[in-house]
Write a protein that holds these residues in place. Structure first.
Motif, PDB file in Angstrom:
ATOM      1  N   ASN A   1       0.842  -1.192   0.000  1.00  0.00           N
ATOM      2  CA  ASN A   1       0.000   0.000   0.000  1.00  0.00           C
ATOM      3  C   ASN A   1       0.882   1.248   0.000  1.00  0.00           C
ATOM      4  O   ASN A   1       2.044   1.213   0.435  1.00  0.00           O
ATOM      5  CB  ASN A   1      -0.927  -0.001   1.218  1.00  0.00           C
ATOM      6  CG  ASN A   1      -2.265   0.673   0.923  1.00  0.00           C
ATOM      7  OD1 ASN A   1      -2.435   1.300  -0.134  1.00  0.00           O
ATOM      8  ND2 ASN A   1      -3.189   0.561   1.849  1.00  0.00           N
ATOM      9  N   LEU A   2       0.327   2.332  -0.499  1.00  0.00           N
ATOM     10  CA  LEU A   2       1.036   3.612  -0.572  1.00  0.00           C
ATOM     11  C   LEU A   2       0.109   4.629   0.085  1.00  0.00           C
ATOM     12  O   LEU A   2      -0.920   4.988  -0.493  1.00  0.00           O
ATOM     13  CB  LEU A   2       1.281   3.968  -2.047  1.00  0.00           C
ATOM     14  CG  LEU A   2       2.029   5.263  -2.346  1.00  0.00           C
ATOM     15  CD1 LEU A   2       3.455   5.199  -1.811  1.00  0.00           C
ATOM     16  CD2 LEU A   2       2.056   5.501  -3.853  1.00  0.00           C
ATOM     17  N   VAL A   3       0.450   5.034   1.307  1.00  0.00           N
ATOM     18  CA  VAL A   3      -0.507   5.846   2.072  1.00  0.00           C
ATOM     19  C   VAL A   3       0.113   7.113   2.631  1.00  0.00           C
ATOM     20  O   VAL A   3       1.332   7.212   2.811  1.00  0.00           O
ATOM     21  CB  VAL A   3      -1.117   5.038   3.258  1.00  0.00           C
ATOM     22  CG1 VAL A   3      -1.686   3.707   2.797  1.00  0.00           C
ATOM     23  CG2 VAL A   3      -0.123   4.847   4.385  1.00  0.00           C
ATOM     24  N   GLN A   4      -0.763   8.063   2.891  1.00  0.00           N
ATOM     25  CA  GLN A   4      -0.423   9.241   3.683  1.00  0.00           C
ATOM     26  C   GLN A   4      -1.311   9.229   4.925  1.00  0.00           C
ATOM     27  O   GLN A   4      -2.467   8.820   4.846  1.00  0.00           O
ATOM     28  CB  GLN A   4      -0.694  10.538   2.902  1.00  0.00           C
ATOM     29  CG  GLN A   4       0.254  10.814   1.747  1.00  0.00           C
ATOM     30  CD  GLN A   4      -0.266  10.254   0.433  1.00  0.00           C
ATOM     31  OE1 GLN A   4      -1.445  10.353   0.143  1.00  0.00           O
ATOM     32  NE2 GLN A   4       0.615   9.641  -0.342  1.00  0.00           N
ATOM     33  N   ILE A   5      -0.721   9.684   6.023  1.00  0.00           N
ATOM     34  CA  ILE A   5      -1.492   9.777   7.267  1.00  0.00           C
ATOM     35  C   ILE A   5      -1.680  11.253   7.592  1.00  0.00           C
ATOM     36  O   ILE A   5      -0.713  12.023   7.575  1.00  0.00           O
ATOM     37  CB  ILE A   5      -0.767   9.057   8.421  1.00  0.00           C
ATOM     38  CG1 ILE A   5      -0.489   7.591   8.048  1.00  0.00           C
ATOM     39  CG2 ILE A   5      -1.592   9.141   9.703  1.00  0.00           C
ATOM     40  CD1 ILE A   5       0.330   6.819   9.082  1.00  0.00           C
ATOM     41  N   TYR A   6      -2.931  11.637   7.881  1.00  0.00           N
ATOM     42  CA  TYR A   6      -3.269  13.033   8.180  1.00  0.00           C
ATOM     43  C   TYR A   6      -3.841  13.150   9.585  1.00  0.00           C
ATOM     44  O   TYR A   6      -4.490  12.215  10.079  1.00  0.00           O
ATOM     45  CB  TYR A   6      -4.332  13.551   7.202  1.00  0.00           C
ATOM     46  CG  TYR A   6      -3.849  13.633   5.777  1.00  0.00           C
ATOM     47  CD1 TYR A   6      -3.311  14.818   5.276  1.00  0.00           C
ATOM     48  CD2 TYR A   6      -3.923  12.534   4.935  1.00  0.00           C
ATOM     49  CE1 TYR A   6      -2.856  14.894   3.966  1.00  0.00           C
ATOM     50  CE2 TYR A   6      -3.468  12.600   3.618  1.00  0.00           C
ATOM     51  CZ  TYR A   6      -2.939  13.782   3.154  1.00  0.00           C
ATOM     52  OH  TYR A   6      -2.490  13.859   1.862  1.00  0.00           O
ATOM     53  N   ASP A   7      -3.599  14.303  10.212  1.00  0.00           N
ATOM     54  CA  ASP A   7      -4.375  14.675  11.391  1.00  0.00           C
ATOM     55  C   ASP A   7      -5.012  16.037  11.120  1.00  0.00           C
ATOM     56  O   ASP A   7      -4.917  16.547   9.990  1.00  0.00           O
ATOM     57  CB  ASP A   7      -3.519  14.651  12.680  1.00  0.00           C
ATOM     58  CG  ASP A   7      -2.507  15.783  12.747  1.00  0.00           C
ATOM     59  OD1 ASP A   7      -2.513  16.679  11.866  1.00  0.00           O
ATOM     60  OD2 ASP A   7      -1.701  15.774  13.698  1.00  0.00           O
ATOM     61  N   ALA A   8      -5.654  16.613  12.122  1.00  0.00           N
ATOM     62  CA  ALA A   8      -6.418  17.853  11.896  1.00  0.00           C
ATOM     63  C   ALA A   8      -5.531  19.001  11.416  1.00  0.00           C
ATOM     64  O   ALA A   8      -6.011  19.949  10.791  1.00  0.00           O
ATOM     65  CB  ALA A   8      -7.164  18.238  13.166  1.00  0.00           C
ATOM     66  N   GLN A   9      -4.213  18.894  11.694  1.00  0.00           N
ATOM     67  CA  GLN A   9      -3.284  19.944  11.253  1.00  0.00           C
ATOM     68  C   GLN A   9      -2.795  19.722   9.822  1.00  0.00           C
ATOM     69  O   GLN A   9      -2.215  20.618   9.232  1.00  0.00           O
ATOM     70  CB  GLN A   9      -2.065  20.019  12.182  1.00  0.00           C
ATOM     71  CG  GLN A   9      -2.254  20.967  13.368  1.00  0.00           C
ATOM     72  CD  GLN A   9      -3.323  20.474  14.319  1.00  0.00           C
ATOM     73  OE1 GLN A   9      -3.233  19.348  14.799  1.00  0.00           O
ATOM     74  NE2 GLN A   9      -4.335  21.277  14.571  1.00  0.00           N
ATOM     75  N   GLY A  10      -2.963  18.513   9.315  1.00  0.00           N
ATOM     76  CA  GLY A  10      -2.497  18.228   7.961  1.00  0.00           C
ATOM     77  C   GLY A  10      -1.687  16.944   7.896  1.00  0.00           C
ATOM     78  O   GLY A  10      -1.886  16.027   8.713  1.00  0.00           O
ATOM     79  N   LEU A  11      -0.757  16.901   6.942  1.00  0.00           N
ATOM     80  CA  LEU A  11       0.010  15.680   6.690  1.00  0.00           C
ATOM     81  C   LEU A  11       0.923  15.338   7.869  1.00  0.00           C
ATOM     82  O   LEU A  11       1.678  16.175   8.347  1.00  0.00           O
ATOM     83  CB  LEU A  11       0.854  15.875   5.427  1.00  0.00           C
ATOM     84  CG  LEU A  11       1.611  14.653   4.912  1.00  0.00           C
ATOM     85  CD1 LEU A  11       0.661  13.565   4.430  1.00  0.00           C
ATOM     86  CD2 LEU A  11       2.556  15.062   3.773  1.00  0.00           C
TER      87      LEU A  11
END
Ligand code: CTP
Ligand code: CA
Length: 226
Positions: free
Chosen positions: A187-197
C-alpha cells in the motif's frame, strides 16, 4: 527498542478494527458489494495483537483467511457492521475503520427472487449510515482512525473526511497508484491529522503500513517517540 515502546503503549489497550466489504442484499440470490479484500484491516488487527493489544475484528467479506486467535465478528450489511461496532464502542480505546462500507443499499430487499421482465428496471438505492461519522459524534476519549481510498485530489478529500468525521487520524491511499489499494499486498498511504500531513509513507507491505500506523497512534496516545 522501538517495538518495546510500542508494546508499552498498546499492551492491554482495547483495539477494534473493521475490515473488508459490506454486502447489501437485493434479493435472496443477489447483492451489491465492492472490491475490498480485508487485507489492510487484518494486517492492523494482527500487528495490534502482536503488540499486546486486546483486539476485536469486525469483518465483512474478506478475500483472505481470517487470522486465528483474534476474536472476530462477521457481518454482512453496513447496518450490521454499525450495530457490531456500537457493541464494542464503549469499551474500545482505539477504533480503526478500514472497512469499505457501502454508501447505498437497495431501498427494498425482495424476499423472493426477482423475476426477469421484458424491460430493463431501475434499482432504487438509499443512503446507509456513515459509521465513522456517527462514531466521530459519539467520541468520549476513544482514538478514532479512518481510511479513505481516493482516485484524485487525495489530500483535499482526506482532510475533508477527517474533519467531517471527527477522526484523530485519517489514512489516505491513492488507489490509482501501482501497488496500492484493493487486493494488493502493498500500500502507498499518507497519514493526516487535523493539522495536515503527518506521514507520507513510501510503498510498503500492508503489514509494514500497519506497524507504521500503530506507531503514530501510540505516539499520539502517550507521547512515545517514533
Ligand atoms: N465509512 C463508514 N460508513 C460509511 C461509509 C464510509 O464508516 N457508510 C468509513 C470508511 O470505513 C472509511 C471512511 O468512512 O474509514 C471513508 O470512507 P470513504 O468511502 O472513503 O468516504 P465517504 O465518506 O463514503 O465518501 P466517498 O465514498 O464519497 O469518497
Ligand atoms: Ca464511500
Amino acid at each position: 527498542a522501538h517495538r518495546n515502546q510500542l508494546r508499552q503503549v498498546l499492551a492491554g489497550k482495547k483495539v477494534t478494527v473493521t475490515a473488508g466489504a459490506t454486502v447489501e442484499r437485493i434479493d435472496p440470490v443477489r447483492f451489491i458489494t465492492n472490491d475490498s479484500s480485508g487485507k489492510m484491516g487484518i494486517a492492523i488487527a494482527k500487528a495490534a495483537r502482536d503488540m499486546g493489544a486486546s483486539v476485536r475484528l469486525i469483518a465483512g467479506t474478506v478475500q483472505v483467511p481470517l487470522p486465528e486467535g483474534i476474536e472476530t465478528v462477521r457481518v454482512q450489511s453496513a447496518q450490521d457492521m454499525y450495530e457490531a461496532v456500537l457493541g464494542e464502542w464503549n469499551h474500545t480505546d482505539i477504533m480503526i475503520q478500514t472497512a469499505a462500507v457501502a454508501d447505498y443499499r437497495p431501498r427494498t430487499v425482495y424476499e423472493t427472487k426477482m423475476k426477469k421482465k421484458d424491460e430493463g428496471f431501475t434499482l432504487e438505492l438509499e443512503k446507509t449510515v456513515d459509521i465513522l461519522e456517527s462514531l466521530g459524534q459519539r467520541k468520549q476519549g476513544q482514538f478514532l482512525v479512518g481510511f479513505a481510498a481516493e482516485t484524485n485530489d487525495v489530500a483535499e478529500h482526506a482532510m475533508g473526511k477527517l474533519k467531517r468525521k471527527n477522526c484523530d487520524l485519517l489514512v489516505a491511499n491513492d488507489v490509482t497508484a501501482v501497488g496500492a489499494g484493493f487486493g494488493t499486498d502493498t500500500n502507498l498511504v499518507q497519514i493526516y491529522d487535523a493539522q495536515g500531513l503527518v506521514a507520507d509513507l513510501p510503498l510498503m507491505s500492508k503489514d509494514e503500513v500497519a506497524i507504521q500506523l500503530l506507531s503514530v497512534v501510540a505516539k499520539r496516545l502517550n507521547g512515545v517517540s517514533t
